[in-house]
Scaffold this active site. Structure first.
Site, short mmCIF file in Angstrom:
data_model
loop_
_atom_site.label_atom_id
_atom_site.label_comp_id
_atom_site.label_asym_id
_atom_site.label_seq_id
_atom_site.Cartn_x
_atom_site.Cartn_y
_atom_site.Cartn_z
N THR B 146 44.00 85.26 24.60
CA THR B 146 45.43 84.89 24.67
C THR B 146 45.47 83.40 25.00
O THR B 146 45.35 82.57 24.12
CB THR B 146 46.20 85.73 25.70
N LYS B 168 38.43 89.09 27.94
CA LYS B 168 39.47 88.07 27.84
C LYS B 168 40.18 88.04 29.18
O LYS B 168 40.20 89.01 29.94
CB LYS B 168 40.46 88.36 26.72
N THR B 179 44.36 90.26 34.41
CA THR B 179 44.84 90.60 33.07
C THR B 179 43.68 90.36 32.23
O THR B 179 43.47 89.31 31.73
CB THR B 179 45.87 89.69 32.46
N GLU B 259 43.91 79.57 33.75
CA GLU B 259 44.96 78.71 33.23
C GLU B 259 45.19 77.47 34.09
O GLU B 259 45.52 77.57 35.27
CB GLU B 259 46.27 79.49 33.14
N ASN B 378 52.48 78.39 32.65
CA ASN B 378 53.13 79.65 32.95
C ASN B 378 54.64 79.58 32.89
O ASN B 378 55.31 80.61 32.83
CB ASN B 378 52.65 80.18 34.29
N THR B 383 58.28 81.03 26.14
CA THR B 383 59.43 80.36 25.52
C THR B 383 58.99 79.38 24.45
O THR B 383 57.83 79.33 24.08
CB THR B 383 60.24 79.62 26.60
#
Lengths: 383, 383
Positions: B146, B168, B179, B259, B378, B383
């Site tokens: 992702t 992942k 996740t 991230e 994040n 969006t």
């Protein structure tokens, strides 16, 4: 409209040079009586700062004649030497005012793990004593600011009596208080036990429900003093209501000024089996970085609300939970609700309403978003 | 060097159009036997995604012939319709492979609260079946990414047998998994109960001790398959060691790719009264935004380490705790230690060593810093 709004209190704020900026950094609030009733609530952090250790002892007797506060250094995690510094500060205030050190509370805020420059602080205390006045509350409020952008003050009027207050705090807002120093004053006649009970109730529904960033400070201190100068003896309910109003007013000012925040977020959990469940679920949302960053980005990401609540042990069934964001029920029965495109997050105020459909209790937790400015401020704070 | 490194497994990864980027988004891993032993560990989030609900049922029997995975949508909080989508996907895989749907696990990752486009997913499954090959593991690893910047794979060699894996995960890393989707394969002969025990042990000391941002996903899934194709039957200890090595390797890859992270932080709490205490104290640090932002800013702010630990119920005395950051004992006895200026935080690796001096147990929690890029990624994710 501060701690000097009630009769019989004087205050001052001066620049002692603790802050490299040269801004005011020492505040003093003095109770001229006739009563010297006091109550306090302190951080529950297990590394309480030296001033917290000191003031806890002082407040045990519920009697207080002065509070000296400094910004520019927390005096936390400074060992026995730091405690001696606090003791010396209280002794100095007492000597200047002609009272006992055991009648002087101390509160500090700033960087942890650094000794206070006593050669600057003590002359600052002397200067503050010289400046004490019946309209010095605003100067005191200014002198306790750290990353606050504005001073926080409040006043609540009773019939013939008044509650006033000052506060600082703009980060580390969390349960069991925030890095938050609050001084409340009242000229009402209030017995010690009643003042303590009313203060505990007032903080439990105000600052203890603000959870800006989940970090619990080593220095949080809320002190209330009642001197009876008005001659009025309000009821338990009246005192509790006034203190609650004052603390809620200050809490909302802290929230609005939280470091780097762009949103004030009220998370109301209703339909809970208990208030404790509602608070647990609300706090889980308030501490979920992914939800907080999404809200910073104006993204009504209700999935992150569920993911946060799903980590708690609050009573609910996964296929029964509804989530409404700013009036749009974007999640129904734990699944997709109305279109998220209908949610307007452009303003500062965000209301997240979670219905657990597991009971009749509810509670609200207030938090902020997690912004780029928050990261910037807190990564650059001590460097 | 992936799930297809052990004998008797085939895999594939294809682009089905679930991602607007056009990148691969459907992966398939097939066990060609002779055994079809399997074990799994799932998220403890109380809003488990549809594929988690499905796969839990399938894995209850500890038999599995295929795993289908998709990125581009989590199929979480999608209600009965979402569960039907998962069921349909498993049926489709089963029909294509000539096996039963009850032998097919499903895993999904992506945005919560959005239905999967089945008109794209099912043709993607068909395409993946057509592409299955004994060297398709890398393609499968790529198709489950992702926000990952690189695919995560591992291989561990035993004597005549092999463990391979893909993973992942690049955010929401948290206790009770991240996740994170992981598929492990081995050609060893392993009985079902042993595989489950070894997998649970392997995850408990690896991914469950990575706490990148404290957020627990709705979709975390770790599946292990053993087909006995090598004919070798390793001991319990050998299987546990190999799975632990594989999971630790993957966990460190997840950490390194978290991230927006700029630091990999190992928080080791020693001198603890229990491993649970060490984990609690380590986790409190890993979840403290003020500490994480300070480390992002290369600030060895040990006061925030103490403030974090001070919120826990771990056994310690406040005047007994030492903190060492990258080799410098900046805090001794809960107070000021060696000069913080001596701490070099310029690299990516940070080691925080906390000695509670309350016992003999220790544990390490791994986390990342809280960076401006984390907030940016994040807040912009959906969006």
């Amino acid at each position: 409209m501060t701690v000097t709004s009630p009769q019989g209190f004087r205050a001052a704020g001066v620049a002692a040079g603790l802050k490299t900026s040269g801004n005011p950094d020492v505040a003093l609030v003095v109770n001229d009586g006739p009563d010297d009733v006091a109550a306090a609530v302190f951080t529950t952090n297990r590394f309480p700062a030296a001033p917290v250790l000191w003031s806890r002892q002082v407040l045990a007797a519920h009697r207080l004649k002065a509070v000296v506060l400094n910004s520019g250094g927390a005096n936390a995690c400074t060992g026995p030497e730091g405690f001696a510094d606090t003791h010396t500060t209280a002794e100095h205030v007492a000597a200047e005012l002609g009272i006992g050190a055991g009648e002087v509370a101390v509160a500090s805020t700033g960087l942890i793990g650094v000794r206070l420059p006593m050669d600057k602080l003590l002359p600052g205390v002397t200067a503050a004593v010289a400046k004490l006045s019946a309209d010095g509350g605003t100067a005191a409020a200014q002198a306790i600011m750290t990353t606050d952008s504005v001073p926080k003050t409040t006043v609540q009027r009773g019939e013939g009596w008044t509650v006033g207050g000052i506060a600082k705090g703009a980060g580390m807002l969390a349960p069991s208080l925030a890095t938050m120093l609050v001084v409340l004053t009242t000229d009402a006649v209030v017995p010690p036990a009643l003042l303590q009970t009313a203060l505990a109730q007032a903080t439990s529904v105000s600052v203890e429900r603000v959870d800006s960033d989940g970090c619990l400070s080593t220095n949080d201190t809320v002190i209330a003093m009642a001197n009876g100068a008005s001659g009025v003896t309000p009821t338990v309910e009246e005192v509790t209501a006034a203190l609650t109003a004052a603390m809620t007013d200050l809490a909302m000012q802290l929230l609005a000024d939280a470091e780097g925040s762009t949103k004030d977020i009220a998370i109301t959990v209703r339909g809970a089996a208990s208030v404790a469940d509602a608070l647990t679920a609300g706090r889980a949302c308030a501490r979920n970085n992914l939800l907080k960053t999404a809200l910073f980005g104006n993204d009504p990401n209700w999935g992150r609300v569920l993911a946060a609540i799903g980590t708690t042990d609050a009573a609910f069934e996964a296929d029964q939970v509804d989530v409404t964001i700013n009036g749009v029920t974007v999640c129904r029965n734990g699944a997709i609700g109305d279109p998220r495109e209908g949610v307007d997050l452009s303003g500062r105020a965000i209301a997240i309403d979670v219905d657990l459909r597991a009971g009749t209790e509810e509670a609200t937790i207030w938090t902020n978003d997690l912004s780029i400015a928050y990261v910037h401020e807190n990564s650059a704070y001590s460097t």
